[in-house]
Write an enzyme that holds these catalytic residues in place. Structure first.
Site, PDB file in Angstrom:
ATOM      1  CG  HIS A  50      -0.272   0.398   2.566  1.00  0.00           C
ATOM      2  ND1 HIS A  50      -0.082   1.782   2.890  1.00  0.00           N
ATOM      3  CD2 HIS A  50       0.122  -0.207   3.407  1.00  0.00           C
ATOM      4  CE1 HIS A  50       0.553   1.807   4.137  1.00  0.00           C
ATOM      5  NE2 HIS A  50       0.727   0.469   4.335  1.00  0.00           N
ATOM      6  CB  CYS A  51       1.221   4.273  -1.968  1.00  0.00           C
ATOM      7  SG  CYS A  51      -0.369   4.566  -2.687  1.00  0.00           S
ATOM      8  CG  MET A  52       1.606   8.163   1.323  1.00  0.00           C
ATOM      9  SD  MET A  52       2.060   9.876   1.231  1.00  0.00           S
ATOM     10  CE  MET A  52       1.182  10.640   2.582  1.00  0.00           C
TER      11      MET A  52
ATOM     12  NE  ARG B   8      -3.599   5.732  -6.222  1.00  0.00           N
ATOM     13  CZ  ARG B   8      -4.001   6.204  -7.487  1.00  0.00           C
ATOM     14  NH1 ARG B   8      -4.170   5.164  -8.410  1.00  0.00           N
ATOM     15  NH2 ARG B   8      -4.176   7.258  -8.063  1.00  0.00           N
TER      16      ARG B   8
END
Length: 465
Positions: free
Chosen positions: A26-28, A30
């Site tokens: 996961h990113c910030m 998504r």
């Protein structure tokens, strides 16, 4: 949290269950899935899940846009799916996928995004702290000889200086290989003898090569871990089980150490140098063109999730050039998104739209632009044109004026200290982007009766700050 658990359960069902997961990062904002069988995805069901802002398929990943609560949902998903079972299930599938995607250009973006996404939050915190220290010392508000500076400088530098260790771990997770051996490779790159003798020529096997300073480097460790994943997998397969615990690490070290220091390290280091020099050349001879193109396309890159691939370029610029010219452009493009939302707020007649647009404005003002993109730009269409123009013009301005970032940080005004030395330029560019985009959004107008899709509806719910 209860809502996060319910979201995780619905998402897990929607992507075909835990047995369908090849990898998950996961990113910030998504969740980024690599799935075994994308035909099992129940896209509409996922997008109808409360809290989901949208979905997209990009570069072999199925991305679910959540927003700022994504770490909570990610944690619940890992708990529900079972970390150990995912690793055991996906090892061979990942190898198959790598083989299928070996020559696919989009796979490069997928890999870089997957390796960088887990450490973005560390970059954001360290970058802002570094910028504050630079600001304080530049104006003699903090003495560099004090113990306070020593501690804070170590805290702000550690993430970047020891970046090979962080990327070794995330790359090992991405390539489904042994994390400990990957960390040892990073340790080889960062070994004091290697670092202290950077620039000197040595030889091995009759081949001369130069030692390089690998602190803050990106490409060398990612290349090494990628190759190591194949070496480790092969030697594990052919080794007798009773010798595997000793034979595998010995062979990996014997093979990867010379390959890393003699080939992948210098190769990756020089690739980074050339990339940095290319952007320096572009911004030197045609800064307005480079800034305009970068700022114009920024919202499109964020929307498609490919913006993460710019992070290693920016970090490499800071390490090799001493500054980065892309960060200021991204900052003013983010402020332009806030201007778009503000213009849409002023133009809207319906109270529901005014409230949603203002909430998007607040989110964009602190650096989170995806709610603005889904709730305003891609819903109403015309504001997107205003945003691209505003981001492009403001990007061209800060590039032409020579704005620079001295550290990597979140592209927002809260990261202003990292632009020490060119802060007035960034502020002026931000004002240009904000005002121009707001005016264009207001003048171009939009149809408030455009039917909302599920992503826009959920964006409005998550926009509230």
């Amino acid at each position: 949290m209860k809502n996060s658990k319910k979201m995780a359960e619905d998402i897990l069902q929607g992507i075909g269950g835990k047995a369908n997961i090849t990898s998950l990062v996961h990113c910030m904002t998504r969740l980024r899935f690599t799935l075994k069988d994308e035909s099992l995805i129940q896209k509409q069901q996922i997008e109808n899940t409360e809290g989901v802002l949208g979905t997209m398929a990009q570069n072999g990943q199925f991305q679910i846009i959540i927003g700022q609560t994504v770490p909570d949902v990610y944690a619940e998903l890992c708990s529900l799916a079972g970390i150990e079972k995912m690793e055991a299930l996906n090892e061979n599938l990942d190898a198959d996928n790598q083989g299928k995607k070996k020559f696919r250009p989009g796979a490069i973006f997928e890999v870089v995004s997957g390796c960088f996404a887990p450490v973005v939050t560390a970059f954001a915190g360290a970058g802002i702290l570094k910028g504050i220290l630079t600001l304080l010392t530049t104006y003699s508000l903090l003495d560099t000889s004090t113990g306070l500076y020593l501690m804070l400088n170590a805290a702000s530098d550690a993430t970047f200086y020891f970046l090979p260790f962080l990327l070794a771990y995330t790359s090992a997770k991405r390539f489904k290989t042994n994390e400990i051996m990957a960390l040892i490779l990073a340790g080889i790159y960062m070994y004091p003898t290697i670092i202290n003798n950077a620039g000197t020529q040595v030889s091995a096997f009759g081949i001369s090569f130069y030692l390089v300073k690998y602190s803050s480097s990106v490409i060398p460790i990612m290349l090494s871990v990628w190759v190591m994943s194949y070496v480790h997998r092969w030697i594990s397969k052919v080794s007798p089980s009773f010798l595997r615990v000793v034979l595998v690490p010995v062979v990996v070290l014997l093979v990867m150490t010379p390959l890393s220091l003699m080939l992948f390290g210098p190769l990756g280091y020089n690739i980074g140098i050339y990339i940095g020099n290319f952007f320096k050349w572009l911004f030197d001879i045609a800064p307005m063109v480079g800034g305009f193109v970068d700022g114009f396309t920024r919202p499109l890159m964020v929307f498609t999730g490919t913006h993460m691939t710019m992070s290693p370029i920016m970090i490499n610029n800071i390490e090799t050039l001493g500054y980065d010219m892309l960060g200021p452009v991204h900052c003013v493009a983010t402020v332009s998104a806030a201007g778009m939302c503000f213009g849409a707020f002023l133009k809207a007649k319906k109270e529901s739209n005014k409230a949603a647009n203002f909430s998007s404005f607040i989110s964009a003002a602190i650096g989170i632009t995806e709610p603005a993109l889904y709730g305003v730009a891609f819903r109403f269409k015309r504001p997107l044109a205003a945003l691209c123009i505003g981001g492009g013009v403001s990007g061209a301005f800060v590039a032409a004026m020579g704005a620079k970032a001295l550290s990597f940080a979140m592209p927002a005004l809260i990261s202003l200290p990292v632009y020490t030395g060119t802060i007035p330029i960034v502020l002026a560019g931000s004002a240009i982007g904000f005002v121009l985009t707001a005016v264009l959004t207001y003048v171009l107008g939009f149809d408030e009766d455009i039917k909302k899709d599920e992503r826009a509806i959920e964006a409005e719910k998550k926009n509230l700050f």
